[in-house]
Design a protein around this motif. Structure first.
Motif, mmCIF file in Angstrom:
data_model
loop_
_atom_site.group_PDB
_atom_site.id
_atom_site.type_symbol
_atom_site.label_atom_id
_atom_site.label_comp_id
_atom_site.label_asym_id
_atom_site.label_seq_id
_atom_site.Cartn_x
_atom_site.Cartn_y
_atom_site.Cartn_z
ATOM 1 N N TRP A 213 64.794 48.247 0.624
ATOM 2 C CA TRP A 213 65.862 49.065 0.295
ATOM 3 C C TRP A 213 65.628 50.414 -0.369
ATOM 4 C CZ3 TRP A 213 69.954 47.971 2.640
ATOM 5 C CH2 TRP A 213 70.369 46.729 2.944
ATOM 6 N N ARG A 214 64.540 50.433 -1.333
ATOM 7 C CA ARG A 214 64.084 51.455 -1.905
ATOM 8 C C ARG A 214 63.865 52.687 -1.069
ATOM 9 N NH1 ARG A 214 60.421 49.292 -4.566
ATOM 10 N NH2 ARG A 214 61.487 48.831 -6.382
ATOM 11 N N TYR A 215 62.945 52.344 -0.002
ATOM 12 C CA TYR A 215 62.569 53.633 0.982
ATOM 13 C C TYR A 215 63.920 53.933 1.695
ATOM 14 C CZ TYR A 215 58.142 53.849 -1.321
ATOM 15 O OH TYR A 215 57.230 54.052 -2.029
ATOM 16 N N ALA B 34 72.005 51.359 -0.571
ATOM 17 C CA ALA B 34 70.672 50.834 -0.595
ATOM 18 C C ALA B 34 70.041 50.713 -2.142
ATOM 19 C CB ALA B 34 69.812 51.661 0.177
ATOM 20 N N ALA B 35 70.183 52.001 -2.811
ATOM 21 C CA ALA B 35 69.725 51.997 -4.196
ATOM 22 C C ALA B 35 70.349 50.915 -4.940
ATOM 23 C CB ALA B 35 69.863 53.211 -4.670
ATOM 24 N N SER B 36 71.595 50.709 -4.995
ATOM 25 C CA SER B 36 72.330 49.533 -5.592
ATOM 26 C C SER B 36 71.694 48.233 -5.440
ATOM 27 C CB SER B 36 73.888 49.723 -5.250
ATOM 28 O OG SER B 36 74.559 50.691 -5.748
ATOM 29 N N ASN B 37 71.299 48.088 -3.933
ATOM 30 C CA ASN B 37 70.623 46.864 -3.806
ATOM 31 C C ASN B 37 69.330 46.360 -4.331
ATOM 32 O OD1 ASN B 37 73.135 45.902 -1.962
ATOM 33 N ND2 ASN B 37 71.896 46.873 -0.265
ATOM 34 N N VAL B 38 68.567 47.727 -4.514
ATOM 35 C CA VAL B 38 67.267 47.487 -5.309
ATOM 36 C C VAL B 38 67.675 47.207 -6.583
ATOM 37 C CG1 VAL B 38 65.500 48.980 -6.051
ATOM 38 C CG2 VAL B 38 66.484 49.237 -3.664
ATOM 39 N N LEU B 39 68.843 47.862 -7.391
ATOM 40 C CA LEU B 39 68.704 47.414 -8.624
ATOM 41 C C LEU B 39 69.435 45.866 -9.005
ATOM 42 C CD1 LEU B 39 70.743 50.764 -9.616
ATOM 43 C CD2 LEU B 39 68.411 49.995 -10.388
ATOM 44 N N GLU B 40 69.978 45.384 -8.125
ATOM 45 C CA GLU B 40 70.552 44.132 -7.944
ATOM 46 C C GLU B 40 69.157 43.008 -8.101
ATOM 47 O OE1 GLU B 40 73.252 42.552 -7.967
ATOM 48 O OE2 GLU B 40 74.121 44.446 -8.224
ATOM 49 N N VAL B 41 67.885 43.577 -7.854
ATOM 50 C CA VAL B 41 66.748 42.627 -7.704
ATOM 51 C C VAL B 41 65.560 43.215 -8.643
ATOM 52 C CG1 VAL B 41 67.409 41.397 -5.461
ATOM 53 C CG2 VAL B 41 66.074 43.365 -5.392
ATOM 54 N N GLU B 42 65.512 44.386 -8.819
ATOM 55 C CA GLU B 42 64.440 44.934 -9.343
ATOM 56 C C GLU B 42 64.400 44.682 -10.842
ATOM 57 O OE1 GLU B 42 61.251 45.948 -9.973
ATOM 58 O OE2 GLU B 42 61.658 47.004 -7.859
ATOM 59 N N ASP B 43 63.346 44.120 -11.505
ATOM 60 C CA ASP B 43 63.040 43.759 -12.873
ATOM 61 C C ASP B 43 62.025 44.686 -13.514
ATOM 62 O OD1 ASP B 43 64.665 41.570 -12.691
ATOM 63 O OD2 ASP B 43 63.057 40.242 -11.859
ATOM 64 N N ASN B 44 61.067 45.139 -12.725
ATOM 65 C CA ASN B 44 60.223 46.262 -13.294
ATOM 66 C C ASN B 44 61.136 47.663 -13.817
ATOM 67 O OD1 ASN B 44 58.120 48.812 -13.032
ATOM 68 N ND2 ASN B 44 56.953 46.676 -13.256
ATOM 69 N N PRO B 45 60.638 47.780 -15.019
ATOM 70 C CA PRO B 45 61.210 49.087 -15.871
ATOM 71 C C PRO B 45 60.885 50.319 -15.041
ATOM 72 C CG PRO B 45 60.362 47.665 -17.326
ATOM 73 C CD PRO B 45 59.859 47.260 -16.113
ATOM 74 N N GLY B 46 59.658 50.533 -14.532
ATOM 75 C CA GLY B 46 59.479 51.730 -13.827
ATOM 76 C C GLY B 46 60.067 52.012 -12.590
ATOM 77 N N TRP B 47 60.052 50.850 -11.784
ATOM 78 C CA TRP B 47 60.668 50.716 -10.279
ATOM 79 C C TRP B 47 62.354 50.825 -10.650
ATOM 80 C CZ3 TRP B 47 58.498 52.772 -6.767
ATOM 81 C CH2 TRP B 47 56.956 52.556 -6.599
ATOM 82 N N LYS B 48 62.778 50.094 -11.577
ATOM 83 C CA LYS B 48 64.166 50.370 -11.836
ATOM 84 C C LYS B 48 64.753 51.670 -12.188
ATOM 85 C CE LYS B 48 67.878 47.662 -14.251
ATOM 86 N NZ LYS B 48 68.012 46.411 -15.112
ATOM 87 N N ALA C 2 66.298 50.367 8.644
ATOM 88 C CA ALA C 2 67.380 49.848 8.816
ATOM 89 C C ALA C 2 67.573 48.717 9.574
ATOM 90 C CB ALA C 2 68.369 51.123 9.262
ATOM 91 N N LEU C 3 66.324 48.546 10.602
ATOM 92 C CA LEU C 3 66.531 47.454 11.516
ATOM 93 C C LEU C 3 66.168 46.175 10.796
ATOM 94 C CD1 LEU C 3 64.613 49.080 14.515
ATOM 95 C CD2 LEU C 3 66.967 48.680 14.539
ATOM 96 N N MET C 4 65.442 46.137 9.674
ATOM 97 C CA MET C 4 65.233 45.059 9.092
ATOM 98 C C MET C 4 66.185 44.576 7.777
ATOM 99 S SD MET C 4 61.541 46.033 7.865
ATOM 100 C CE MET C 4 61.247 44.348 6.859
ATOM 101 N N ALA C 5 67.063 45.690 7.363
ATOM 102 C CA ALA C 5 67.933 45.162 6.370
ATOM 103 C C ALA C 5 69.271 44.592 6.549
ATOM 104 C CB ALA C 5 68.182 46.722 5.888
ATOM 105 N N ASN C 6 69.392 43.834 5.660
ATOM 106 C CA ASN C 6 70.560 42.999 5.807
ATOM 107 C C ASN C 6 71.698 43.251 4.753
ATOM 108 O OD1 ASN C 6 72.495 40.670 6.293
ATOM 109 N ND2 ASN C 6 70.903 39.246 6.253
ATOM 110 N N PRO C 7 72.720 44.046 4.872
ATOM 111 C CA PRO C 7 73.647 44.307 3.679
ATOM 112 C C PRO C 7 74.445 43.254 3.646
ATOM 113 C CG PRO C 7 74.350 45.363 5.986
ATOM 114 C CD PRO C 7 72.961 44.535 6.321
ATOM 115 N N LYS C 8 74.667 42.230 4.488
ATOM 116 C CA LYS C 8 75.529 41.048 4.114
ATOM 117 C C LYS C 8 75.001 40.412 3.088
ATOM 118 C CE LYS C 8 78.144 41.034 8.514
ATOM 119 N NZ LYS C 8 78.486 40.164 9.789
ATOM 120 N N GLU C 9 73.334 39.904 3.162
ATOM 121 C CA GLU C 9 72.810 39.354 2.327
ATOM 122 C C GLU C 9 71.575 40.245 1.677
ATOM 123 O OE1 GLU C 9 73.439 36.312 0.970
ATOM 124 O OE2 GLU C 9 75.136 35.880 2.203
ATOM 125 N N PRO C 10 71.885 41.218 0.788
ATOM 126 C CA PRO C 10 70.595 42.045 0.605
ATOM 127 C C PRO C 10 69.362 41.409 0.111
ATOM 128 C CG PRO C 10 72.935 42.873 -0.486
ATOM 129 C CD PRO C 10 73.096 41.457 0.265
#
Length: 810
Positions: free
Chosen positions: A646-648, A665-679, A630-638
């Protein structure tokens, strides 16, 4: 004396004469009828009555009435023979009635209209006198000349020429002044003003450098039968001029003439001052004091100050500084600060204070310097005053305060016996005062010229500091190394190691810095905690920066233990680097938690935070993983945060029961994830969070969307597990059993399969299918003999670790 004042007094004395009208000669009324003359005579009678009146208000009223008559007369009889006289009388009426400007206008009209004659002369003199008394000499001079040219009486001509000469002299126009004075002297009717003109002409000659001519004129008047006051002025100036011509006997004779002659009191103070000055120049100081004490004369202002100055300096020469001090203070009171005499008096008063060891010498010097230093920066008396202040402050142990004063003292003006102390003290002070180059010069002279002095080692230490402050580090290190020799005092040896290490630190020479700080730690057994902490910290910092962070750890721990308030944060950040380098995840986690607690976690590199978070997650320390990531996460600019973070974070927050945070956090991953498996994996995490938040429909949608991506392995197993939970919550026991049966039959995930078996057994028991339930129970026991179901959630307890900080970005 000031001639301008005397001239004004003389003119004031002459004004009644100037204002006296020439004899009026009106037309004889008995010869023929003359209405104009009658009109004029009425005004003249009123004017005469005003002149004779002793009551001021009646006098003014009569003058104003007369002015009205004369004005009417001139309006009706402007060409009458008495008109010229009428203008003069009208002007005087206005003057005496308080209407000065109107009076001057009348006189100017008379001069412009009639030009010459006795009335023009009277008008010109009146106007000239007015300008003269206002010091408007450029306007007065030509009017006095005009009055002289048209004077009705010879004595009026001499008077006008004398004041014309005075006007020109005040203007510095000596050639015109000389012509006017010589005209008076040559005029048979100028006897009254001849002596005054000779004295004035003497002033002109002296000012022009013709001292002998001036002295002759002064002597002539001083020895004449002129008025005693004028002879006094001439005698005084004769003495002053004789002094300039180096004729002391002549000067003394005239001075004593003034002092001993009744009627010359106005000049006696000046004469006494001049006499005492002559005696002082002969170094007859006792006689100076005697003349002052036996002649009861007192002047004012600058004259009194000059007189007291001579006496005070004589008292100093006679070794009586206490008596002199009071007189110097009185001189300062009498004259303005910018006066040269005030400067001298202030300086000599300082000398008196210093000689009698008076208190407040520095304050007295400061006041003196405030007044005079800017205007006289190179004066030797300023320099001596600075020396007095510096010595006084140094004797009072005010070393730093004396430094600024020492910086401007010229050593060549100090005696040889005090020179070594000056070099040493000045150098010492200048180091503390921030003038290292000046300190180097002074201390180098001391070290070079007095090598056997007991103060040499401390001078060496101070010079090393000065070199360091002057960015001459090589020379500073040489001095420090000399001090580190075993022959030097122990305190200076430790000082040399410490200061040389600090110098290397500022230069960035880490290897030599480490060597010198280690020498300090190893050679000084009784080193105080403050310096020990400093040395330990910088050794640790140096080792970390030189890529041996594991070796730095014990030094950094020691520094933090000794002085946590100073080195806690900085040592902690360096320990983070050390533990990261050694891949010591537990200790690294402890340091990160301490950084969170002490509010400096934002300075930890993100690479280290991510590594620590992943290590904590893999060790199933989900709360710690969430804190670090969480120390390195930026919710304002995910998008600025790596999607792995975000995933972990989502997974960690799920495990800690913080489903709402996990959903973000999961929603933020989905905003940028393209790989079907990781999505699909992110959709699984999202669905689990929604399930925990009792948002079953949305959770089912996430599961369906994930299954559409055809995930495999653990993700597929997780989706089946979640799908069964959703069916169970919908009271669809058969549907739940179907989901879990598929997972049990086809998944080999060692974490999720026992959970699915456990859930399947429970739902089969609810359906009453004991046979199937027993079958799967046996399978759970055989395949996962050590597995235990997770206990139900317990009420929250205070954690020993810091709470997971909000994701704020870096």
């Amino acid at each position: 004396m000031k001639s301008r004042t005397v001239l004004a007094i003389l003119l004031a004395t002459c004004m009644p004469l100037a204002a006296q009208a020439p004899r009026a000669e009106p037309v004889d009324p008995n010869l023929h009828a003359d209405p104009g003359n009658d009109f004029f005579q009425r005004g003249k009678n009123l004017y005469d009555s005003a002149q004779a009146s002793t009551d001021l208000q009646s006098r003014i009223d009569l003058f104003n009435r007369a002015a009205g008559v004369f004005t009417a007369y001139l309006n009706d009889f402007g060409n009458h023979p008495n008109a010229e006289m009428a203008w003069w009388y009208l002007g005087n009426c206005y003057y005496h009635g308080g209407h000065i400007d109107e009076g001057k206008r009348c006189f100017h009209t008379l001069l412009n209209r009639y030009g010459k004659g006795k009335w023009a002369a009277a008008a010109a003199f009146t106007l000239a006198a007015d300008h003269y008394n206002k010091t408007e000499y450029n306007l007065a001079a030509p009017l006095f000349e005009r009055a002289a040219q048209n004077a009705a009486k010879p004595e009026d001509r001499a008077r006008s020429n004398y004041f014309a000469g005075n006007s020109y002299r005040m203007l510095g126009r000596d050639r015109e002044a000389t012509v006017a004075y010589q005209a008076v002297i040559a005029d048979p009717a100028g006897a009254v003003f001849a002596s005054q003109s000779k004295v004035a002409l003497g002033h002109v000659s002296v000012r022009g450098g013709k001292l002998a001519e001036g002295l002759a004129l002064y002597e002539e008047v001083a020895k004449s039968q002129a008025l005693v006051k004028l002879r006094g002025e001439a005698a005084l100036h004769a003495a002053l001029t004789a002094t300039k011509l180096d004729k002391p006997d002549v000067a003394d004779s005239f001075l004593r003439l003034v002092l001993n002659t009744q009627g010359m009191e106005d000049y006696q103070a000046d004469a006494q001052t001049a006499l005492m000055a002559n005696l002082f120049s002969k170094q007859n100081f006792a006689e100076v004091v005697k003349v002052y004490q036996t002649t009861p004369i007192k002047a004012t202002g600058d004259k009194e100050a000059a007189r007291l100055m001579i006496v005070a300096r004589s008292l100093m020469k006679l070794k009586k500084p206490g008596d002199a001090l009071a007189m110097f203070r009185e001189v300062e009171r009498l004259v303005r600060p910018e006066n040269e005499m005030a400067f001298e008096a202030s300086y000599y008063r300082l000398l008196c204070f210093f000689q009698i060891e008076g208190r407040h010498v520095p304050e007295q010097v400061d006041a003196f310097l405030k007044l005079y230093r800017k205007s006289r920066p190179d004066d030797s008396r300023i320099h001596t005053a600075l020396l007095m202040k510096a010595e006084t402050m140094f004797s009072n142990k005010d070393i730093a305060g004396a430094a600024k004063v020492y910086s401007e003292i010229n050593a060549e003006r100090v005696s040889e016996k005090n020179r070594a102390g000056l070099f040493y003290q000045r150098g010492w002070c200048l180091v503390e005062a921030g003038d290292p180059q000046g300190a180097v010069r002074s201390l180098s002279e001391f070290i070079d010229k007095y090598p056997q002095d007991s103060r040499m080692p401390s001078a060496l230490a101070k010079r090393a500091q000065a070199y360091a402050a002057s960015a001459e580090s090589a020379k500073a290190i040489q001095d420090f190394d000399r001090l580190a020799d075993s022959s030097m005092p122990a305190d200076l040896r430790s000082f040399a190691w410490l200061e040389s290490a600090r110098l290397r630190r500022t230069e960035g020479n880490l290897q030599d810095m480490i060597v010198r700080y280690k020498a300090l730690l190893e050679n000084v057994k009784d080193l105080g905690p403050k310096l020990k902490a400093e040395a330990s910290f910088w050794v640790g910092q140096g080792l970390t920066k030189t890529n041996v962070p594991k070796d730095a750890v014990p030094y950094l721990l020691e520094a933090r233990k000794l002085r946590p308030e100073t080195y806690g944060k900085h040592a902690g950040l360096l320990l983070v680097l050390g533990y990261f380098a050694s891949q010591d995840a537990p200790k690294l986690g402890d340091e990160i938690d301490l950084a969170i607690k002490e509010s400096y976690s934002s300075e930890i590199p993100e690479q280290i935070l991510q590594w620590a978070g992943m290590q904590a997650y893999n060790a199933e320390k989900f709360s710690a993983a969430a804190r670090y990531l969480a120390l390195m996460a930026n919710p304002k600019e995910p998008r600025e945060t790596p999607k792995e973070v975000w995933r972990y974070l989502a997974k960690s927050w799920l495990e800690t029961g913080e489903a709402q945070k996990g959903l973000v956090a999961a929603s933020n991953v989905l905003e940028v994830e393209d790989n079907p498996g990781w999505k699909a994996d992110a959709l699984l995490d999202k669905g689990r969070c929604l399930f925990e938040l009792n948002r079953a429909d949305e959770a089912q949608k996430a599961v369906d969307e994930a299954l559409d991506l055809r995930p495999q392995g653990r993700t597929k197993a997780g989706l089946l597990l979640l799908g069964g939970d959703l069916k169970l919550r919908a009271n669809d026991l058969a549907g739940a059993a179907a989901q879990w049966t598929i997972m049990v039959e086809f998944s080999d995930d060692k974490d999720l399969k026992p959970k699915a078996l456990h859930k399947l057994i429970g739902v089969l028991e609810k359906q009453g299918d004991k046979t199937a339930a027993d079958k799967y129970a046996q399978q759970l026991k055989n395949d996962f003999p050590d597995w235990k179901p997770a206990p139900p959630p317990a009420p929250p307890k205070p954690e020993t670790k810091p709470e997971t900080p909000p994701a704020t970005g870096r």
